[in-house]
Design a protein around this motif. Structure first.
Motif, mmCIF file in Angstrom:
data_model
loop_
_atom_site.group_PDB
_atom_site.id
_atom_site.type_symbol
_atom_site.label_atom_id
_atom_site.label_comp_id
_atom_site.label_asym_id
_atom_site.label_seq_id
_atom_site.Cartn_x
_atom_site.Cartn_y
_atom_site.Cartn_z
ATOM 1 N N ASP A 20 0.830 -1.211 0.000
ATOM 2 C CA ASP A 20 0.000 0.000 0.000
ATOM 3 C C ASP A 20 0.861 1.257 0.000
ATOM 4 O OD1 ASP A 20 -2.331 -1.487 -0.032
ATOM 5 O OD2 ASP A 20 -2.675 -1.308 2.140
ATOM 6 N N LEU A 21 1.935 1.248 0.767
ATOM 7 C CA LEU A 21 2.850 2.389 0.782
ATOM 8 C C LEU A 21 3.490 2.581 -0.590
ATOM 9 C CD1 LEU A 21 4.598 1.910 4.251
ATOM 10 C CD2 LEU A 21 3.059 3.781 3.588
ATOM 11 N N TYR A 22 3.845 1.483 -1.239
ATOM 12 C CA TYR A 22 4.406 1.557 -2.593
ATOM 13 C C TYR A 22 3.390 2.199 -3.546
ATOM 14 C CZ TYR A 22 5.610 0.081 -7.287
ATOM 15 O OH TYR A 22 5.857 0.070 -8.644
ATOM 16 N N HIS A 23 2.137 1.751 -3.479
ATOM 17 C CA HIS A 23 1.105 2.287 -4.368
ATOM 18 C C HIS A 23 0.761 3.742 -4.053
ATOM 19 C CE1 HIS A 23 0.343 -1.224 -6.756
ATOM 20 N NE2 HIS A 23 0.196 -1.977 -5.671
ATOM 21 N N SER A 24 1.069 4.185 -2.840
ATOM 22 C CA SER A 24 0.792 5.584 -2.491
ATOM 23 C C SER A 24 1.963 6.499 -2.855
ATOM 24 C CB SER A 24 0.458 5.712 -1.008
ATOM 25 O OG SER A 24 1.598 5.459 -0.220
ATOM 26 N N GLY A 25 3.001 5.941 -3.502
ATOM 27 C CA GLY A 25 4.065 6.777 -4.022
ATOM 28 C C GLY A 25 5.437 6.600 -3.416
ATOM 29 N N ASP A 30 13.389 3.125 -0.815
ATOM 30 C CA ASP A 30 13.146 3.737 0.493
ATOM 31 C C ASP A 30 12.466 2.753 1.445
ATOM 32 O OD1 ASP A 30 14.258 6.065 -0.503
ATOM 33 O OD2 ASP A 30 12.303 6.969 -0.971
ATOM 34 N N LEU A 31 11.485 2.020 0.948
ATOM 35 C CA LEU A 31 10.787 1.036 1.772
ATOM 36 C C LEU A 31 11.744 -0.058 2.228
ATOM 37 C CD1 LEU A 31 7.502 0.706 -0.326
ATOM 38 C CD2 LEU A 31 7.738 1.806 1.911
ATOM 39 N N SER A 32 12.624 -0.466 1.342
ATOM 40 C CA SER A 32 13.601 -1.500 1.654
ATOM 41 C C SER A 32 14.501 -1.083 2.805
ATOM 42 C CB SER A 32 14.442 -1.805 0.414
ATOM 43 O OG SER A 32 15.483 -2.684 0.715
ATOM 44 N N SER A 33 15.011 0.134 2.737
ATOM 45 C CA SER A 33 15.911 0.575 3.808
ATOM 46 C C SER A 33 15.157 0.870 5.099
ATOM 47 C CB SER A 33 16.715 1.800 3.368
ATOM 48 O OG SER A 33 15.866 2.885 3.084
ATOM 49 N N GLU A 34 13.939 1.390 4.993
ATOM 50 C CA GLU A 34 13.170 1.732 6.194
ATOM 51 C C GLU A 34 12.727 0.497 6.971
ATOM 52 O OE1 GLU A 34 9.155 4.211 7.508
ATOM 53 O OE2 GLU A 34 10.002 4.510 5.510
ATOM 54 N N TYR A 35 12.331 -0.558 6.259
ATOM 55 C CA TYR A 35 11.784 -1.747 6.924
ATOM 56 C C TYR A 35 12.730 -2.939 6.919
ATOM 57 C CZ TYR A 35 7.475 0.899 6.978
ATOM 58 O OH TYR A 35 6.539 1.867 7.201
ATOM 59 N N SER A 36 13.954 -2.755 6.450
ATOM 60 C CA SER A 36 14.970 -3.826 6.426
ATOM 61 C C SER A 36 14.487 -5.074 5.689
ATOM 62 C CB SER A 36 15.394 -4.195 7.844
ATOM 63 O OG SER A 36 15.914 -3.075 8.513
ATOM 64 N N VAL A 37 13.927 -4.842 4.502
ATOM 65 C CA VAL A 37 13.455 -5.918 3.638
ATOM 66 C C VAL A 37 14.124 -5.710 2.280
ATOM 67 C CG1 VAL A 37 11.424 -6.964 2.557
ATOM 68 C CG2 VAL A 37 11.224 -5.933 4.812
ATOM 69 N N SER A 38 14.572 -6.769 1.642
ATOM 70 C CA SER A 38 15.248 -6.608 0.356
ATOM 71 C C SER A 38 14.277 -6.079 -0.704
ATOM 72 C CB SER A 38 15.850 -7.934 -0.110
ATOM 73 O OG SER A 38 14.845 -8.794 -0.595
ATOM 74 N N GLU A 39 14.832 -5.367 -1.679
ATOM 75 C CA GLU A 39 14.010 -4.823 -2.763
ATOM 76 C C GLU A 39 13.342 -5.942 -3.548
ATOM 77 O OE1 GLU A 39 15.920 -1.838 -5.194
ATOM 78 O OE2 GLU A 39 16.971 -1.016 -3.452
ATOM 79 N N VAL A 40 14.048 -7.041 -3.753
ATOM 80 C CA VAL A 40 13.482 -8.192 -4.482
ATOM 81 C C VAL A 40 12.250 -8.724 -3.755
ATOM 82 C CG1 VAL A 40 13.933 -10.566 -5.224
ATOM 83 C CG2 VAL A 40 15.678 -8.816 -5.522
ATOM 84 N N THR A 41 12.348 -8.817 -2.440
ATOM 85 C CA THR A 41 11.221 -9.300 -1.650
ATOM 86 C C THR A 41 10.025 -8.357 -1.787
ATOM 87 O OG1 THR A 41 12.697 -10.385 -0.074
ATOM 88 C CG2 THR A 41 10.467 -9.883 0.698
ATOM 89 N N ILE A 42 10.278 -7.058 -1.724
ATOM 90 C CA ILE A 42 9.182 -6.088 -1.859
ATOM 91 C C ILE A 42 8.546 -6.194 -3.234
ATOM 92 C CG2 ILE A 42 8.602 -3.638 -1.916
ATOM 93 C CD1 ILE A 42 10.695 -3.231 0.311
ATOM 94 N N TYR A 43 9.353 -6.341 -4.284
ATOM 95 C CA TYR A 43 8.784 -6.506 -5.633
ATOM 96 C C TYR A 43 7.936 -7.777 -5.720
ATOM 97 C CZ TYR A 43 11.273 -2.577 -7.702
ATOM 98 O OH TYR A 43 11.714 -1.319 -8.012
#
Length: 75
Positions: A20-25, A30-43
């Protein structure tokens, strides 16, 4: 971190919140570094939890669609 189960797995609510945060812009980087999750995982979460618009105007996530297809096969 309180958003994790067993120290490794994130719960579905947390994953959906990040999507939802990704879809809100917010940027994945940034999400990866803020929540300590890899970018691949977020994608992967974005792919799994982003809604698909159907012909009748309703929306469903790919995960929901897969579960519906599985239920249809069982029936």
């Amino acid at each position: 971190m309180g958003n994790q189960n067993n120290g490794k797995k994130f719960n579905d609510d947390f994953k959906k919140m990040v999507v939802d945060l990704y879809h809100s812009g917010h940027l994945v980087k940034d999400l990866s570094s803020e929540y300590s999750v890899s970018e691949v995982t977020i994608y992967n979460w974005i792919k799994k939890y982003s809604p698909i618009s159907l012909e009748d105007g309703s929306r469903v996530t790919p995960d929901d669609l897969a579960q519906l297809k599985k239920q249809i096969r069982r029936l």
